[in-house]
Every structure is written in C-alpha cells, then in structure tokens.
Design a protein around this motif. Structure first.
Motif, PDB file in Angstrom:
ATOM      1  N   UNK A 170       0.831  -1.208   0.000  1.00 45.07           N
ATOM      2  CA  UNK A 170       0.000   0.000   0.000  1.00 45.07           C
ATOM      3  C   UNK A 170       0.861   1.250   0.000  1.00 45.07           C
ATOM      4  N   UNK A 171       1.901   1.246   0.833  1.00 43.95           N
ATOM      5  CA  UNK A 171       2.787   2.413   0.905  1.00 43.95           C
ATOM      6  C   UNK A 171       3.520   2.630  -0.410  1.00 43.95           C
ATOM      7  N   UNK A 172       3.839   1.531  -1.106  1.00 43.96           N
ATOM      8  CA  UNK A 172       4.493   1.661  -2.418  1.00 43.96           C
ATOM      9  C   UNK A 172       3.547   2.294  -3.434  1.00 43.96           C
ATOM     10  N   UNK A 173       2.267   1.903  -3.384  1.00 43.77           N
ATOM     11  CA  UNK A 173       1.279   2.483  -4.293  1.00 43.77           C
ATOM     12  C   UNK A 173       1.083   3.971  -4.010  1.00 43.77           C
ATOM     13  N   UNK A 174       1.173   4.339  -2.737  1.00 48.63           N
ATOM     14  CA  UNK A 174       1.021   5.740  -2.351  1.00 48.63           C
ATOM     15  C   UNK A 174       2.321   6.534  -2.520  1.00 48.63           C
ATOM     16  N   UNK A 175       3.369   5.849  -2.961  1.00 47.80           N
ATOM     17  CA  UNK A 175       4.678   6.485  -3.187  1.00 47.80           C
ATOM     18  C   UNK A 175       5.276   7.052  -1.895  1.00 47.80           C
ATOM     19  N   UNK A 176       4.962   6.429  -0.758  1.00 49.04           N
ATOM     20  CA  UNK A 176       5.477   6.936   0.510  1.00 49.04           C
ATOM     21  C   UNK A 176       6.994   6.819   0.599  1.00 49.04           C
ATOM     22  N   UNK A 177       7.544   5.739   0.042  1.00 48.96           N
ATOM     23  CA  UNK A 177       9.005   5.594   0.083  1.00 48.96           C
ATOM     24  C   UNK A 177       9.680   6.654  -0.782  1.00 48.96           C
ATOM     25  N   UNK A 178       9.028   7.031  -1.881  1.00 49.73           N
ATOM     26  CA  UNK A 178       9.556   8.096  -2.746  1.00 49.73           C
ATOM     27  C   UNK A 178       9.524   9.423  -1.994  1.00 49.73           C
ATOM     28  N   UNK A 179       8.406   9.673  -1.312  1.00 48.93           N
ATOM     29  CA  UNK A 179       8.293  10.889  -0.496  1.00 48.93           C
ATOM     30  C   UNK A 179       9.352  10.879   0.603  1.00 48.93           C
ATOM     31  N   UNK A 180       9.556   9.695   1.208  1.00 46.12           N
ATOM     32  CA  UNK A 180      10.542   9.571   2.273  1.00 46.12           C
ATOM     33  C   UNK A 180      11.949   9.887   1.808  1.00 46.12           C
ATOM     34  N   UNK A 181      12.286   9.443   0.607  1.00 46.18           N
ATOM     35  CA  UNK A 181      13.637   9.731   0.086  1.00 46.18           C
ATOM     36  C   UNK A 181      13.807  11.221  -0.204  1.00 46.18           C
ATOM     37  N   UNK A 182      12.705  11.890  -0.527  1.00 43.38           N
ATOM     38  CA  UNK A 182      12.774  13.328  -0.772  1.00 43.38           C
ATOM     39  C   UNK A 182      12.228  14.145   0.388  1.00 43.38           C
ATOM     40  N   UNK A 183      12.156  13.519   1.560  1.00 43.60           N
ATOM     41  CA  UNK A 183      11.511  14.172   2.710  1.00 43.60           C
ATOM     42  C   UNK A 183      12.218  15.455   3.138  1.00 43.60           C
ATOM     43  N   UNK A 235      -7.029  25.140   0.245  1.00 42.78           N
ATOM     44  CA  UNK A 235      -6.063  25.799  -0.645  1.00 42.78           C
ATOM     45  C   UNK A 235      -4.638  25.388  -0.298  1.00 42.78           C
ATOM     46  N   UNK A 236      -4.305  25.337   0.985  1.00 41.75           N
ATOM     47  CA  UNK A 236      -2.956  24.949   1.405  1.00 41.75           C
ATOM     48  C   UNK A 236      -2.684  23.474   1.137  1.00 41.75           C
ATOM     49  N   UNK A 237      -3.673  22.644   1.412  1.00 38.51           N
ATOM     50  CA  UNK A 237      -3.516  21.205   1.172  1.00 38.51           C
ATOM     51  C   UNK A 237      -3.304  20.929  -0.314  1.00 38.51           C
ATOM     52  N   UNK A 238      -4.082  21.579  -1.155  1.00 36.14           N
ATOM     53  CA  UNK A 238      -3.955  21.388  -2.608  1.00 36.14           C
ATOM     54  C   UNK A 238      -2.603  21.886  -3.108  1.00 36.14           C
ATOM     55  N   UNK A 239      -2.161  23.018  -2.589  1.00 32.17           N
ATOM     56  CA  UNK A 239      -0.880  23.589  -3.027  1.00 32.17           C
ATOM     57  C   UNK A 239       0.279  22.669  -2.669  1.00 32.17           C
ATOM     58  N   UNK A 240       0.281  22.159  -1.454  1.00 31.99           N
ATOM     59  CA  UNK A 240       1.354  21.239  -1.036  1.00 31.99           C
ATOM     60  C   UNK A 240       1.313  19.943  -1.839  1.00 31.99           C
ATOM     61  N   UNK A 241       0.108  19.438  -2.083  1.00 33.68           N
ATOM     62  CA  UNK A 241      -0.041  18.185  -2.840  1.00 33.68           C
ATOM     63  C   UNK A 241       0.485  18.327  -4.259  1.00 33.68           C
ATOM     64  N   UNK A 242       0.316  19.496  -4.840  1.00 32.67           N
ATOM     65  CA  UNK A 242       0.752  19.724  -6.226  1.00 32.67           C
ATOM     66  C   UNK A 242       2.234  20.075  -6.314  1.00 32.67           C
ATOM     67  N   UNK A 243       2.673  21.015  -5.497  1.00 32.68           N
ATOM     68  CA  UNK A 243       4.007  21.580  -5.685  1.00 32.68           C
ATOM     69  C   UNK A 243       5.149  20.816  -5.009  1.00 32.68           C
ATOM     70  N   UNK A 244       4.913  20.223  -3.848  1.00 35.29           N
ATOM     71  CA  UNK A 244       6.009  19.531  -3.178  1.00 35.29           C
ATOM     72  C   UNK A 244       6.551  18.352  -3.997  1.00 35.29           C
ATOM     73  N   UNK A 245       5.696  17.529  -4.629  1.00 34.38           N
ATOM     74  CA  UNK A 245       6.241  16.484  -5.506  1.00 34.38           C
ATOM     75  C   UNK A 245       7.022  17.060  -6.689  1.00 34.38           C
ATOM     76  N   UNK A 246       6.592  18.218  -7.191  1.00 33.06           N
ATOM     77  CA  UNK A 246       7.311  18.862  -8.301  1.00 33.06           C
ATOM     78  C   UNK A 246       8.695  19.305  -7.839  1.00 33.06           C
ATOM     79  N   UNK A 247       8.775  19.837  -6.630  1.00 35.48           N
ATOM     80  CA  UNK A 247      10.061  20.290  -6.101  1.00 35.48           C
ATOM     81  C   UNK A 247      11.078  19.153  -6.020  1.00 35.48           C
ATOM     82  N   UNK A 248      10.590  17.934  -5.743  1.00 30.71           N
ATOM     83  CA  UNK A 248      11.517  16.803  -5.614  1.00 30.71           C
ATOM     84  C   UNK A 248      12.102  16.378  -6.960  1.00 30.71           C
TER      85      UNK A 248
END
Length: 345
Positions: A262-275, A307-320
């Motif tokens: 489940x965590x792999x599908x949610x890309x949690x490990x990817x987020x963790x590497x770019x945490x 607005x804040x939740x949407x902004x973080x969801x969109x931009x933080x993955x882009x930053x990585x």
C-alpha cells in the motif's frame, strides 16, 4: 523480519515511514495555519501519531556511524547547518513579504530579527519555523559523538531524558533549543542503542511494545510539544515510553506485506527519500499561500485549509524533481566543490 535492518542500501520501510510522518507533519502545520488545531480530527491524529518528531531523532541515532568529532562536525555542517541557513533565508524573504503587506518593515528588522529568532529564541526564523529540527539535530549529533566515546549509550539516554524532564518545567520562549536538544539526544541515543540489539531480542520486544503503545493511547494519551519541550497532556515519562513503543510499532507495521504494498502504491518511500525537500520547503510554501489566499478567500478557515492542502499536494512532488534542491538539502558543499574543480581545470 528485521525491525531495524542496517544494510548498505536504503531501507524501503524506513523511507516509507519517513514519507508517512513527513506528510503528517505537514498536515498538522496546515491545520495550525488554518486555525483548526482544536478540531476533533487534529486531536485524534495527534493522539495516535504524537511520536512523529521523536521518530526523526530516533532515526538519526539508528543511522549514526561512530567517527572523530571533527568529521561529525564537518558532515553535520554540510548536511544540516548549510541547508538550515539556505532555507532559513528563503523562508525569511517570504516572511518579510508577508509582514510588509501588513505594516512598515525596517531594514534593521530584516537583518536582526532572524538572528534573534535563531540565537536567543526558538532556534529557527519565523519564516521557516520547522527548521529548529535541523539546528537542534546539528548539536545533538555532536554531543552524542562526544559522549558516546566514553559513556554507555543507555546512560546517555537516561540522563538526557532526565534532563529533558527537568527542563520541561521551565516555560520560556528564550533559548528554546536548549530544551529540545536534551530530548533529541535522548531519542537519538535510544535509536543508536536499539540498532545494536539482536534480531531475536527485537522480535521478543515488538509485541510488548505494540501492546504498551496501544494501552497508553487508550488509557493515558500523553503528548509533549517537542520543540518547546512542554507537556501538553498526560504524563511526561509516559510520553517518552509510549514514543519509543510507537516507533517500534510503526517500523513493524511498515514491514507488513500488505501495508508495504500500500505504501508503495502511495509512493510513501519516494516521499521519504525526498523528505528533506518536503520538510525544508513546505513552511515557506504555506506562507506564500497565506499571502495570496487571505487576500482572495479572506478568513474562511475551511477554504484556506483546502487551498494549502492542494498547493502542497501539487508543488512539493514537483520540487523533488528539481536536481538543485536535492543538492541544497543533502550536500550543498557539493556545489562549491564542483565549482572549484571547474575553476581548477
């Protein structure tokens, strides 16, 4: 099944846990920005995930490798202090913009406010408050390096917990980092100690740890704001015990096959590497949303939250996906070395 596997490669379950907890941290900050930190959802999440900050100090201890003090200082400067300075400056610029829209802002304030915030108050500028963690971890690593050479790890942990407990009675907004360095050292040394326990011993401890964590969450939920080291609810020592048990529990759950998939599908490990990128940039990003959204949405907390939740969801993955940010958050010295090598060619 390994609880604290220490192979040469990255540990996927540790990255997944880091990804999950960094997302939770950002979510709590969004709740706070939107003045929704007294809502049932926020309080229930905190009841179960109160140990998220101790986990990051614990992780630092798990992966600590004994080295000379000079080497630890050099490495910690590159990986902690320089990113702290760089992203403090970025956050400070945005914070100044926010303040300037509301009142006059002097040049003196621009230069001296962040220095005062870091040195005499929280250990981080108001433009990027969560960076207190990097500032404190820098000193935790150095202190642990010095103490670990001549002092048993279990004794370091007990003394650090004891010191943190005594300091928890001091309620002040001055030199706050002194308070959290003690508790950070306690969890860091605990992480280093647990790293060296045998696999059989770890397997024997995991069931009692999960049971203790569950009972405490149900019967005596305890929470300490780690930045200020203030007890918010419950008992300080119960909080320390349940945090260690919670860390055991979440690392165990991250290795369960179903949850791992489940965590792999949610890309949690990817987020963790770019945490580190998510951590360093989410607060300045929330400040930008605050500046823009308040002028458009006004004081509607729910719309502000979305607005804040949407902004973080969109931009933080882009930053990585930006290579420069990986360098700036992991080893800014590499840029200097690369530039120097080019000049020498």
């Amino acid at each position: 099944m390994k609880i604290f596997s220490m192979s040469k490669g990255r540990e996927n379950h540790i990255d997944s846990t880091a990804g999950f907890l960094i997302c939770y941290m950002i979510l709590t900050h969004i709740f706070q920005f939107a003045n929704m930190d007294d809502t049932p959802v926020y309080l229930w999440l905190r009841r179960f995930l109160f140990f998220f900050m101790p986990w990051f100090f614990f992780k630092a201890g798990m992966f600590y490798k004994p080295a000379p003090v000079s080497q630890v200082i050099k490495k910690s400067t590159g990986r902690l202090l320089l990113p702290f300075i760089i992203f403090s400056f970025i956050g400070h610029i945005i914070w100044c913009t926010d303040i300037a829209t509301a009142r006059k802002f002097s040049i003196r304030e621009f230069f001296f406010t962040p220095i005062s915030d870091v040195v005499t108050h929280t250990g981080a500028p108001q433009g990027n408050t969560p960076l207190w963690f990097l500032f404190s971890l820098f000193f935790v690593r150095i202190l642990f390096c010095i103490l670990q050479k001549k002092t048993p790890v279990w004794l370091i942990s007990i003394l650090a917990f004891g010191t943190a407990y005594i300091l928890s009675f001091i309620h002040t907004d001055r030199f706050v980092y002194v308070m959290n360095i003690s508790s950070g050292l306690a969890f860091c040394s605990a992480g280093y100690g647990f790293r060296h326990i045998s696999q059989n011993r770890a397997d024997q401890l995991i069931a009692p740890a999960i049971a203790i964590y569950t009972l405490i969450v149900i019967l005596l939920p305890s929470y300490v704001d780690m930045r200020s080291n203030h007890l918010i609810t419950g008992n300080y020592w119960i909080y320390c015990l349940s945090s260690v048990c919670g860390i055991f529990a979440i690392n165990k759950l991250a290795q369960v096959k179903f949850l791992s998939k489940t965590s792999n599908k949610l890309k949690l490990s990817v987020i963790g590497r770019g945490s580190m990128i998510w951590f360093c940039l989410h607060w300045p990003l929330l400040l930008v949303v605050k500046i823009i959204a308040l002028n458009i949405i006004g004081t509607n907390d729910t719309a502000y939250f979305i607005a804040m939740l949407a902004t973080c969801t969109i931009f933080l993955p882009i930053f990585t996906r930006i290579p420069l940010l990986w360098v700036l958050t992991t080893d800014p010295c590499a840029l200097i070395q690369k530039k120097t090598s080019k000049e020498n060619v």
